[in-house]
Design an enzyme around this catalytic site. Structure first.
Site, mmCIF file in Angstrom:
data_model
loop_
_atom_site.group_PDB
_atom_site.id
_atom_site.type_symbol
_atom_site.label_atom_id
_atom_site.label_comp_id
_atom_site.label_asym_id
_atom_site.label_seq_id
_atom_site.Cartn_x
_atom_site.Cartn_y
_atom_site.Cartn_z
ATOM 1 N N ASP A 13 -8.024 7.265 6.574
ATOM 2 C CA ASP A 13 -7.812 7.667 5.167
ATOM 3 C C ASP A 13 -6.550 8.508 4.979
ATOM 4 O O ASP A 13 -6.503 9.371 4.106
ATOM 5 C CB ASP A 13 -9.024 8.455 4.621
ATOM 6 C CG ASP A 13 -10.319 7.721 4.846
ATOM 7 O OD1 ASP A 13 -10.328 6.502 4.629
ATOM 8 O OD2 ASP A 13 -11.311 8.360 5.251
ATOM 9 N N LYS A 16 -2.447 5.259 4.558
ATOM 10 C CA LYS A 16 -1.654 4.191 5.194
ATOM 11 C C LYS A 16 -1.388 3.065 4.211
ATOM 12 O O LYS A 16 -0.345 2.440 4.244
ATOM 13 C CB LYS A 16 -2.407 3.596 6.395
ATOM 14 C CG LYS A 16 -2.586 4.525 7.556
ATOM 15 C CD LYS A 16 -3.347 3.840 8.679
ATOM 16 C CE LYS A 16 -4.779 3.518 8.349
ATOM 17 N NZ LYS A 16 -5.653 4.654 8.131
ATOM 18 N N ALA A 39 -12.491 -0.506 6.850
ATOM 19 C CA ALA A 39 -11.278 0.044 6.248
ATOM 20 C C ALA A 39 -11.237 -0.327 4.771
ATOM 21 O O ALA A 39 -11.981 -1.194 4.324
ATOM 22 C CB ALA A 39 -10.061 -0.533 6.950
ATOM 23 N N GLY A 40 -10.371 0.337 4.057
ATOM 24 C CA GLY A 40 -10.220 -0.042 2.657
ATOM 25 C C GLY A 40 -9.103 0.740 2.039
ATOM 26 O O GLY A 40 -8.934 1.909 2.347
ATOM 27 N N HIS A 41 -8.301 0.083 1.228
ATOM 28 C CA HIS A 41 -7.351 0.870 0.465
ATOM 29 C C HIS A 41 -7.137 0.295 -0.914
ATOM 30 O O HIS A 41 -7.347 -0.881 -1.158
ATOM 31 C CB HIS A 41 -6.057 1.130 1.229
ATOM 32 C CG HIS A 41 -5.351 -0.077 1.709
ATOM 33 N ND1 HIS A 41 -5.346 -0.429 3.026
ATOM 34 C CD2 HIS A 41 -4.637 -0.988 1.054
ATOM 35 C CE1 HIS A 41 -4.642 -1.532 3.153
ATOM 36 N NE2 HIS A 41 -4.205 -1.900 1.979
ATOM 37 N N GLN A 223 -8.199 2.683 10.192
ATOM 38 C CA GLN A 223 -8.758 3.954 10.706
ATOM 39 C C GLN A 223 -7.624 4.861 11.233
ATOM 40 O O GLN A 223 -6.526 4.765 10.733
ATOM 41 C CB GLN A 223 -9.829 3.710 11.782
ATOM 42 C CG GLN A 223 -11.112 3.088 11.243
ATOM 43 C CD GLN A 223 -11.058 1.585 11.132
ATOM 44 O OE1 GLN A 223 -10.626 0.914 12.042
ATOM 45 N NE2 GLN A 223 -11.496 1.046 10.018
ATOM 46 N N LEU A 331 1.378 15.396 -0.231
ATOM 47 C CA LEU A 331 1.869 16.783 -0.236
ATOM 48 C C LEU A 331 1.568 17.436 -1.587
ATOM 49 O O LEU A 331 1.280 18.625 -1.667
ATOM 50 C CB LEU A 331 3.382 16.794 0.051
ATOM 51 C CG LEU A 331 4.024 18.172 0.154
ATOM 52 C CD1 LEU A 331 3.468 18.953 1.350
ATOM 53 C CD2 LEU A 331 5.546 18.064 0.280
#
Ligand code: IMP
Length: 427
Positions: A13, A16, A39-41, A223, A331
Site C-alpha cells: 500500500d 505503487k 493487491a489492488g490499486h 505488496q 508527503l
C-alpha cells in the site's frame, strides 16, 4: 528507463499504483510478477476511477502490452470479472497476456485460507482471504492448477481430482466444511476457460522479444518488502517474494536484463493485517495519517495501522532490492503536524541500539524505535510541482530520508491526483 522494476519498500500500500501508472505512460510493456488479487490499486484518469487487482495499470494506455507473469496466482473468476468491467467501460484488452505457467486460485484455496485464519484465532495472519497462501502452497507441493490447464479439459479434471483428494480431508475433517467436487469445479471453470484462453501465452518469450527490440519494459511488484516470504516479518507475510529479485523468476528473464529498481515508500508507514510494526502510533499523529491519508484498503476495506517512517526498515528494503531510486509518496498527508519523526534506530529491551534490521523475529517484536524529530509544516503541498515549491521543512524531511537510505529520491507524491507529484528530480 529500458527495464525497470517497481517494488514496495514497506508493508504494501505504498502508492505503487500511482508510480507505476506514471511510468506506464512511458513504457511499451508492463508486467506483474508475483501476488494475486490480494493487491489492488485505484487509478483516477480522465475523470474515471478504475480499481485494478490483477491487470497491470498499463492497460489504460492504448497499445501498452500488459502481462500477468508466471510468478502470480490468478483467481480465474476474479480476473474475468475485472476484464468484463474494463471492457464494459471501453478499455481495449487485446494487448493483455496471461502466462500459461501462472497458478490458479481454486475455490478450495479460498475456503482453506478463511478456515485456517479462523482456526489460528488470535495467532491469525490477517490475510486478505483471497486464497493466496493455499495456492502458492499447492504450487510448491506440485499439485497446483495452472492457467495452461484451462486449455485441456481432461487434464484439468484429472488435476482437480488429485488435488481434492487431500483438500477434501482438510475441509471436512480438520475444518468441518463441506467437501468439494472436482467435476463441479471443472464445469464452473469452463466459461472462464473459454474467456481466458485467448489471453494465455508464453509471457517470458514476449518480454525477451520486447527487450531485444529495445522496448521499455516495466515490472510491477505487488505488496511490499516486509511482506516478503523470505525476508519479511515471517509468518506475518504474504506467500510470495515482492522484492526486486523475484521479478526475474516471476517473469522468466535473467538478472542481467534489469537496468533500474525503483523502491516506493510512503512518507510515513502503514500496515494491514497482524504482525510487528515498531513505529506504529495511536496518538493524534496516527489519527491524522489515517484520516488525511484515507488509509483504508482497496481490496478488503480494512483500516490500516499507521506510524512514523522507519529508516531502519527502509534501508533494509533498499538493500534487499538494490534500489537505484526511491519514490516517496503521500508527503502531503504529513502537512499540519507540528513535528515529524524519523525512526533512525531500534532499542532492544536489553538497551542495545540496532541500526540494521534484526534477523531474529523475537528481537524485532520487542524493539522500540529511536526517533529523530524534525519540524513539521502547515502548507498544503497539493500544488507543489517542483522541489522549489516545497516548504523548507518538507524539503528538509525528504533530504533527511535520502541521506539515511543513501538512495536518490526521484519522485515525491504531493496529492491524490495522477499528476500531483514532483517528478524527475534527484534529492
Ligand atoms: P495474503 O497475501 O492474503 O496471504 O495476506 C498475508 C499478509 O499480507 C496480510 O497481512 C495481508 O494484509 C498482507 N497483504 C497482502 N496483500 C497486500 C497488499 O496488497 N497490501 C497490503 N498488505 C497486503
Amino acid at each position: 528507463m529500458p527495464t525497470t522494476i517497481v517494488v514496495g519498500a514497506q508493508w504494501g500500500d505504498e502508492g505503487k499504483g500511482k508510480v507505476v501508472d506514471l511510468l506506464a505512460e512511458r513504457s511499451d510493456m508492463v508486467a506483474r510478477f508475483q501476488g494475486g488479487n490480494n493487491a489492488g490499486h485505484t487509478i483516477v484518469t480522465g475523470g474515471e476511477t478504475y480499481k485494478l487487482h490483477l491487470v497491470p495499470s498499463g492497460i489504460l494506455y492504448p497499445g501498452t502490452t500488459c502481462l500477468i507473469g508466471s510468478g502470480t496466482v490468478v483467481d480465474p473468476a476474479a480476473l474475468v470479472a475485472e476484464l468484463d468491467s474494463l471492457e464494459e467501460r471501453g478499455v481495449a484488452l487485446d494487448t493483455l497476456r496471461l502466462s500459461g505457467n501462472a497458478h490458479l486460485i481454486m475455490p478450495y484455496h479460498i475456503a482453506l485460507d478463511g478456515a485456517s485464519e479462523m482456526k489460528l484465532g488470535r495467532f491469525s495472519i490477517g490475510t486478505t482471504r483471497r486464497g493466496i497462501g493455499p495456492a502458492y502452497q499447492d504450487k510448491a507441493a506440485r499439485v497446483g492448477i495452472r492457467a495452461q490447464d484451462l486449455l485441456d479439459a481432461k487434464i484439468l479434471l484429472a488435476k482437480l481430482q488429485i488435488a481434492l483428494e487431500e483438500k477434501n480431508q482438510l475441509l471436512e475433517v480438520l475444518y468441518g466444511l463441506p467437501r468439494m467436487d472436482a467435476e463441479q469445479i471443472a464445469s464452473e471453470l469452463q466459461p472462464h476457460a473459454e474467456r481466458l484462453a485467448p489471453f494465455i501465452a508464453d509471457t517470458s518469450l514476449l518480454v525477451d522479444r520486447a527487450l531485444r527490440e529495445g522496448k521499455r519494459v516495466l515490472m510491477e511488484g505487488a505488496q511490499g518488502t516486509l511482506l516478503d516470504i523470505d525476508h519479511g516479518t515471517y509468518p506475518f507475510v504474504t506467500s510470495s517474494n515482492p522484492i526486486a529479485g523475484a521479478a526475474c523468476a516471476g517473469i522468466g528473464i535473467g538478472p542481467t536484463r534489469i537496468d533500474q529498481v525503483i523502491g516506493v515508500s510512503k512518507a510515513y508507514t502503514t500496515r494491514v493485517g497482524e504482525g510487528p510494526f515498531p513505529t506504529e502510533i495511536d496518538s493524534a499523529a496516527g489519527e491524522h495519517m489515517l484520516t488525511q491519508g484515507n488509509e483504508f484498503g482497496t481490496t478488503t476495506g480494512r483500516q490500516r495501522r499507521c506510524g512514523w517512517l522507519d529508516l531502519v526498515a527502509l534501508r533494509y528494503a533498499a538493500r534487499l532490492s538494490g534500489f537505484t531510486e526511491l519514490a516517496l509518496t503521500k508527503l502531503d498527508v504529513l502537512s499540519g503536524l507540528p513535528t515529524v519523526q524519523l525512526c533512525t534506530a531500534y532499542r532492544t529491551p536489553e538497551g542495545d541500539r540496532l541500526t540494521e534490521m534484526p534477523y531474529h523475529q523475537t528481537v524485532f517484536h520487542h524493539c522500540t524505535p529511536e526517533y529523530r524529530e524534525l519540524p513539521g509544516w502547515d502548507d498544503d503541498l497539493t500544488g507543489c510541482r517542483t522541489l522549489g515549491d516545497l516548504p523548507a521543512a518538507a524539503r528538509n524531511y525528504v533530504e533527511a530520508i535520502a541521506d539515511a537510505v543513501e538512495v536518490p529520491i526521484t519522485l515525491i507524491g504531493t496529492g491524490q491526483g495522477r499528476h500531483e507529484v514532483i517528478d524527475r528530480v534527484e534529492i
